[in-house]
Motif scaffolding. Structure first.
Motif, short mmCIF file in Angstrom:
data_model
loop_
_atom_site.label_atom_id
_atom_site.label_comp_id
_atom_site.label_asym_id
_atom_site.label_seq_id
_atom_site.Cartn_x
_atom_site.Cartn_y
_atom_site.Cartn_z
N SER A 71 -2.41 -6.49 4.10
CA SER A 71 -3.47 -6.44 3.08
C SER A 71 -3.61 -5.01 2.57
O SER A 71 -3.71 -4.07 3.37
CB SER A 71 -4.82 -6.90 3.65
N VAL A 72 -3.57 -4.86 1.25
CA VAL A 72 -3.91 -3.57 0.63
C VAL A 72 -5.44 -3.59 0.53
O VAL A 72 -6.02 -4.04 -0.45
CB VAL A 72 -3.25 -3.43 -0.76
N LYS A 73 -6.09 -3.07 1.54
CA LYS A 73 -7.49 -3.37 1.83
C LYS A 73 -8.51 -2.42 1.18
O LYS A 73 -9.72 -2.69 1.18
CB LYS A 73 -7.67 -3.33 3.36
N GLU A 74 -8.03 -1.31 0.60
CA GLU A 74 -8.94 -0.22 0.28
C GLU A 74 -10.09 -0.61 -0.66
O GLU A 74 -11.20 -0.09 -0.52
CB GLU A 74 -8.15 0.94 -0.31
N VAL A 75 -9.85 -1.51 -1.63
CA VAL A 75 -10.95 -1.83 -2.56
C VAL A 75 -12.13 -2.45 -1.83
O VAL A 75 -13.27 -2.32 -2.29
CB VAL A 75 -10.49 -2.75 -3.72
N ASP A 76 -11.88 -3.11 -0.71
CA ASP A 76 -12.98 -3.69 0.06
C ASP A 76 -13.84 -2.62 0.73
O ASP A 76 -14.94 -2.91 1.21
CB ASP A 76 -12.45 -4.64 1.13
N LEU A 77 -13.31 -1.40 0.81
CA LEU A 77 -14.07 -0.29 1.39
C LEU A 77 -14.63 0.63 0.30
O LEU A 77 -15.14 1.71 0.59
CB LEU A 77 -13.17 0.53 2.33
N GLY A 78 -14.48 0.20 -0.96
CA GLY A 78 -14.97 1.01 -2.05
C GLY A 78 -14.11 2.22 -2.34
O GLY A 78 -14.58 3.24 -2.84
N ILE A 79 -12.80 2.11 -2.03
CA ILE A 79 -11.88 3.24 -2.16
C ILE A 79 -10.69 2.83 -3.03
O ILE A 79 -10.25 1.68 -2.99
CB ILE A 79 -11.34 3.66 -0.77
N THR A 80 -10.17 3.75 -3.80
CA THR A 80 -8.87 3.58 -4.43
C THR A 80 -7.83 4.09 -3.44
O THR A 80 -7.92 5.24 -2.99
CB THR A 80 -8.78 4.40 -5.74
N ALA A 81 -6.88 3.25 -3.08
CA ALA A 81 -5.87 3.65 -2.09
C ALA A 81 -5.22 4.95 -2.52
O ALA A 81 -4.75 5.08 -3.66
CB ALA A 81 -4.82 2.54 -1.95
N ASP A 82 -5.18 5.94 -1.59
CA ASP A 82 -4.76 7.28 -2.02
C ASP A 82 -3.71 7.94 -1.13
O ASP A 82 -3.45 9.14 -1.26
CB ASP A 82 -5.98 8.21 -2.15
N LEU A 83 -3.09 7.16 -0.22
CA LEU A 83 -2.10 7.77 0.67
C LEU A 83 -0.67 7.33 0.36
O LEU A 83 0.23 7.58 1.16
CB LEU A 83 -2.44 7.50 2.14
N GLY A 84 -0.46 6.67 -0.77
CA GLY A 84 0.91 6.40 -1.19
C GLY A 84 1.23 4.97 -1.57
O GLY A 84 2.23 4.73 -2.25
N THR A 85 0.40 4.01 -1.18
CA THR A 85 0.70 2.60 -1.50
C THR A 85 0.82 2.38 -3.00
O THR A 85 1.77 1.73 -3.47
CB THR A 85 -0.38 1.67 -0.93
N LEU A 86 -0.11 2.91 -3.78
CA LEU A 86 -0.10 2.65 -5.23
C LEU A 86 1.05 3.35 -5.93
O LEU A 86 1.43 2.96 -7.04
CB LEU A 86 -1.43 3.08 -5.85
N GLN A 87 1.62 4.36 -5.29
CA GLN A 87 2.76 5.07 -5.86
C GLN A 87 4.09 4.47 -5.41
O GLN A 87 5.05 4.42 -6.18
CB GLN A 87 2.71 6.55 -5.46
N ARG A 88 4.17 3.99 -4.16
CA ARG A 88 5.45 3.54 -3.61
C ARG A 88 5.66 2.03 -3.70
O ARG A 88 6.78 1.57 -3.91
CB ARG A 88 5.57 3.98 -2.15
N LEU A 89 4.60 1.25 -3.54
CA LEU A 89 4.75 -0.20 -3.49
C LEU A 89 5.29 -0.78 -4.80
O LEU A 89 6.12 -1.70 -4.75
CB LEU A 89 3.42 -0.85 -3.11
N PRO A 90 4.89 -0.29 -5.98
CA PRO A 90 5.47 -0.85 -7.21
C PRO A 90 6.99 -0.74 -7.27
O PRO A 90 7.65 -1.61 -7.83
CB PRO A 90 4.80 -0.03 -8.32
N GLY A 91 7.55 0.33 -6.72
CA GLY A 91 9.00 0.49 -6.71
C GLY A 91 9.70 -0.47 -5.77
O GLY A 91 10.90 -0.68 -5.87
N ILE A 92 8.94 -1.07 -4.86
CA ILE A 92 9.49 -2.00 -3.88
C ILE A 92 9.32 -3.45 -4.33
O ILE A 92 10.25 -4.25 -4.27
CB ILE A 92 8.83 -1.78 -2.50
N ILE A 93 8.12 -3.80 -4.80
CA ILE A 93 7.84 -5.21 -5.14
C ILE A 93 7.48 -5.42 -6.61
O ILE A 93 7.24 -6.56 -7.02
CB ILE A 93 6.72 -5.79 -4.25
N GLY A 94 7.43 -4.34 -7.40
CA GLY A 94 7.09 -4.47 -8.81
C GLY A 94 5.63 -4.16 -9.10
O GLY A 94 4.76 -4.33 -8.23
N LEU A 95 5.36 -3.73 -10.32
CA LEU A 95 4.00 -3.34 -10.70
C LEU A 95 3.04 -4.51 -10.69
O LEU A 95 1.92 -4.42 -10.18
CB LEU A 95 4.02 -2.69 -12.09
#
Length: 275
Positions: A145-169
């Motif tokens: 789970s890309v869980k950060e929005v449930d904590l009121g956070i924008t994921a900031d340690l690399g998922t939003l930058q690296r995951l699109p290159g792996i599974i698509g935007l």
């Protein structure tokens, strides 16, 4: 003397093996990431990178889960420290985030291949970690789970930058804004993992065999392949071809190539010098 870690453990597969296991070692809290982790993790990776006996690194979690994300107590501690002048607080917080990002990026800086073996939960910061790894495998009962929005956070340690290159935007957008849980099988269908194993035991054995196979290959060729692929993310095709030409102009004329070709001709296993 080997350094001791509070949040990690390093184990060699066997005395003659080039495979080392880097284990997230806080099983009582599902290997949630404490602030200490972000100091220890790059140190451990650098130690393995500099260890000539280490040819491949398997990253896994102790206990029933891979990683439940950042420790919520640590998250509260981070925000408790920021008060007073908003500008100065923001500047300190930015440095803290950059420091934590750098700990995850240490996986990519490591010359040795880092293979994620995922079982149980892989949530939030766990996905930040595995998306930085070179290869990923999981068990059938793993869940993500890309869980950060449930904590009121924008994921900031690399998922939003690296995951699109792996599974698509599009797939990344859907997973990140819904924070929904998805299974190991769906992770395979999306391309996040390369293979799904039936159990933690089969995962450990399968990944060990894969890592041993990688560890038996030319370390210059393996580290070069990793470096060129990562660099090529940022380059055009022409720039990428130029980069690998420059890389191979300095690395290609090595004993590794001579040894590999000779072994192919003689139908024997090549033996390469350590990196």
């Amino acid at each position: 003397m080997e350094e001791k870690y509070e949040t990690l453990e390093i184990l060699q597969n066997s005395p003659n093996s080039g495979v080392f296991n880097l284990i997230l070692n806080r099983p009582s809290v599902r290997n949630a990431l404490s602030l200490d982790f972000f100091t220890e993790f790059p140190k451990a990776l650098n130690a393995l990178d500099q260890n000539p006996n280490a040819a491949a690194i398997v990253l896994t979690g102790a206990g029933d889960h891979f990683c439940a994300g950042i420790d919520l107590k640590s998250l509260k501690d981070i925000f408790r420290n920021y008060s007073g002048d908003r500008g100065r607080s923001g500047e300190r917080l930015r440095r803290q985030i950059k420091f934590m990002q750098d700990a995850i990026t240490a996986i990519e800086r490591c010359r040795k291949p880092v293979i994620a073996a995922i079982h149980g939960a892989c949530i939030g910061g766990g996905i930040d970690i595995v998306t930085a790894c070179d290869v990923r495998y999981c068990t059938r009962d793993a869940f993500f789970s890309v869980k950060e929005v449930d904590l009121g956070i924008t994921a900031d340690l690399g998922t939003l930058q690296r995951l699109p290159g792996i599974i698509g935007l599009g797939n990344t957008m859907e997973l990140a804004i819904t924070s929904r849980r998805f299974s190991g099988q769906e992770a395979k269908e999306l391309g996040l993992v390369s293979q799904v194993f039936a159990s933690k035991e089969e995962l450990a054995e399968g990944v060990r065999n894969i890592a041993e196979g990688i560890g038996g290959k030319s370390p210059l060729a393996v580290s070069g392949t990793k470096a060129v692929l990562l660099r090529s993310r940022e380059l055009s095709l022409e720039q990428g071809l130029d980069y690998v030409a420059t890389w191979n102009s300095s690395m290609l004329l090595s004993d590794d190539m001579t040894q590999a070709i000779s072994a192919q001709i003689q139908k024997k296993k090549p033996v390469f010098a350590k990196l």
